[in-house]
Scaffold this motif. Sequence first.
Motif, PDB file in Angstrom:
ATOM      1  N   PRO A 106     -37.964  35.497  69.233  1.00  0.00           N
ATOM      2  CA  PRO A 106     -39.418  36.140  68.761  1.00  0.00           C
ATOM      3  C   PRO A 106     -40.591  35.278  69.036  1.00  0.00           C
ATOM      4  O   PRO A 106     -41.635  35.744  69.415  1.00  0.00           O
ATOM      5  CB  PRO A 106     -39.078  36.264  67.272  1.00  0.00           C
ATOM      6  N   GLU A 107     -40.568  34.031  68.886  1.00  0.00           N
ATOM      7  CA  GLU A 107     -41.736  33.166  69.325  1.00  0.00           C
ATOM      8  C   GLU A 107     -42.312  33.330  70.552  1.00  0.00           C
ATOM      9  O   GLU A 107     -43.443  33.453  70.998  1.00  0.00           O
ATOM     10  CB  GLU A 107     -41.422  31.705  68.735  1.00  0.00           C
ATOM     11  N   GLU A 108     -41.213  33.165  71.441  1.00  0.00           N
ATOM     12  CA  GLU A 108     -41.632  33.498  73.030  1.00  0.00           C
ATOM     13  C   GLU A 108     -42.339  34.809  73.175  1.00  0.00           C
ATOM     14  O   GLU A 108     -43.303  34.831  73.743  1.00  0.00           O
ATOM     15  CB  GLU A 108     -40.363  33.206  73.647  1.00  0.00           C
ATOM     16  N   LEU A 109     -41.457  35.589  72.686  1.00  0.00           N
ATOM     17  CA  LEU A 109     -42.124  37.090  72.838  1.00  0.00           C
ATOM     18  C   LEU A 109     -43.772  37.354  72.378  1.00  0.00           C
ATOM     19  O   LEU A 109     -44.471  38.001  72.848  1.00  0.00           O
ATOM     20  CB  LEU A 109     -41.235  38.242  72.020  1.00  0.00           C
ATOM     21  N   ALA A 162     -49.784  27.435  66.537  1.00  0.00           N
ATOM     22  CA  ALA A 162     -49.931  26.652  65.435  1.00  0.00           C
ATOM     23  C   ALA A 162     -49.266  27.181  64.317  1.00  0.00           C
ATOM     24  O   ALA A 162     -48.349  26.534  63.458  1.00  0.00           O
ATOM     25  CB  ALA A 162     -51.299  26.128  65.039  1.00  0.00           C
ATOM     26  N   ALA A 163     -49.544  28.304  64.196  1.00  0.00           N
ATOM     27  CA  ALA A 163     -48.863  29.109  62.913  1.00  0.00           C
ATOM     28  C   ALA A 163     -47.470  29.186  63.006  1.00  0.00           C
ATOM     29  O   ALA A 163     -46.843  29.222  61.963  1.00  0.00           O
ATOM     30  CB  ALA A 163     -49.728  30.605  62.639  1.00  0.00           C
ATOM     31  N   LEU A 164     -47.081  29.325  64.159  1.00  0.00           N
ATOM     32  CA  LEU A 164     -45.498  29.302  64.437  1.00  0.00           C
ATOM     33  C   LEU A 164     -44.951  28.127  64.175  1.00  0.00           C
ATOM     34  O   LEU A 164     -43.898  28.166  63.511  1.00  0.00           O
ATOM     35  CB  LEU A 164     -45.248  30.122  65.797  1.00  0.00           C
ATOM     36  N   ALA A 165     -45.635  27.141  64.751  1.00  0.00           N
ATOM     37  CA  ALA A 165     -44.967  25.668  64.576  1.00  0.00           C
ATOM     38  C   ALA A 165     -44.928  25.242  63.335  1.00  0.00           C
ATOM     39  O   ALA A 165     -43.932  24.728  62.658  1.00  0.00           O
ATOM     40  CB  ALA A 165     -45.698  24.761  65.286  1.00  0.00           C
ATOM     41  N   LEU A 171     -41.342  34.756  62.458  1.00  0.00           N
ATOM     42  CA  LEU A 171     -40.849  35.954  63.046  1.00  0.00           C
ATOM     43  C   LEU A 171     -39.360  35.963  63.452  1.00  0.00           C
ATOM     44  O   LEU A 171     -38.728  36.764  64.101  1.00  0.00           O
ATOM     45  CB  LEU A 171     -41.734  35.809  64.515  1.00  0.00           C
ATOM     46  N   ASP A 172     -38.609  35.101  62.557  1.00  0.00           N
ATOM     47  CA  ASP A 172     -37.237  35.019  62.663  1.00  0.00           C
ATOM     48  C   ASP A 172     -36.697  36.511  62.060  1.00  0.00           C
ATOM     49  O   ASP A 172     -37.110  37.236  61.294  1.00  0.00           O
ATOM     50  CB  ASP A 172     -36.660  33.994  61.920  1.00  0.00           C
ATOM     51  N   PRO A 173     -35.327  36.617  62.076  1.00  0.00           N
ATOM     52  CA  PRO A 173     -34.647  38.043  61.734  1.00  0.00           C
ATOM     53  C   PRO A 173     -34.801  38.268  60.356  1.00  0.00           C
ATOM     54  O   PRO A 173     -34.903  39.420  59.804  1.00  0.00           O
ATOM     55  CB  PRO A 173     -33.232  37.991  62.069  1.00  0.00           C
ATOM     56  N   GLY A 174     -35.017  37.118  59.540  1.00  0.00           N
ATOM     57  CA  GLY A 174     -35.228  37.388  58.034  1.00  0.00           C
ATOM     58  C   GLY A 174     -36.505  37.400  57.384  1.00  0.00           C
ATOM     59  O   GLY A 174     -36.826  37.450  56.346  1.00  0.00           O
ATOM     60  N   ALA A 202     -40.472  41.608  68.057  1.00  0.00           N
ATOM     61  CA  ALA A 202     -40.028  40.407  67.766  1.00  0.00           C
ATOM     62  C   ALA A 202     -39.515  40.790  66.453  1.00  0.00           C
ATOM     63  O   ALA A 202     -38.349  40.108  65.920  1.00  0.00           O
ATOM     64  CB  ALA A 202     -41.367  39.379  67.664  1.00  0.00           C
ATOM     65  N   LEU A 203     -40.174  41.686  65.472  1.00  0.00           N
ATOM     66  CA  LEU A 203     -39.646  41.878  64.197  1.00  0.00           C
ATOM     67  C   LEU A 203     -38.743  43.095  64.106  1.00  0.00           C
ATOM     68  O   LEU A 203     -38.258  43.473  63.008  1.00  0.00           O
ATOM     69  CB  LEU A 203     -40.678  42.085  63.317  1.00  0.00           C
TER      70      LEU A 203
END
Length: 245
Positions: A106-109, A162-165, A171-174, A202-203
């Motif tokens: 998801p993060e790559e996407l 930065a927000a992902l890190a 954006l993970d499955p949960g 991603a979601l």
Amino acid sequence: ETVDGPPGARTYRRTLRLPYGIGIAAVDERPGTATGGRGARPGGWLDARLHLTDPRDLTTAVQRLRRLFDLDADPYAVDARLGADLRLAPLVAARPGLRSPGTADPEELAVRALVGRDRAALLVQRYGKALDAPCGTLTHLFPEPAVLAGAEPGGTLGALTAALADGTLRLDPGADRDAATAALRALPGLDDHTVAVIRTRALGDPDVAPPGTGAPDDWRPWRSYALRHLDVAGEPQPRLARAGR
């Protein structure tokens, strides 16, 4: 990721960053057959081969591929709803069980949806981790958000990574879809169309209509699939009518 071979006999390959190591997945196209018979190759599944540096990653890798190819969808429920629409009925009949593509990462996407194909390729070349043993043209992993946030600070890409890190954006499955969408919209320079792509793929939201799309309520809760049918068939998406002056 790469796709090789002629239509009907293509092989999709990609690298995977996994909890315990690295993986390379190869998924073969397996066309279905209308009738059985000796020597026939019935459809209904995808042939996948996984090369893992640590066997503990097997379950995670399979789950990633299932999300990528939308294999946990209920195609019968989708087709029953969309097949009742006059415009979509012939498209559903032509391609029953059509899936709405997801993502293996998801993060790559999210990064790719923002920057596009060409710049994403440059980011991989500059910041991606090289594989110890390349597999054909697969030579790198997609760079992690923390790496990109440090290497490309500022701008929308810097804000997104930065927000992902730091976990501001999940954006993970949960992840909660509405909370993630709100976090995406709070980022500077991220337009609504990109947010819709990220929410869809991603979601894994089955009911996304990009801004300006006049997808009717009759297509709910499967608007993502309805628009996918139109896209694959090469038909224009419905647009919102503009009020006259």
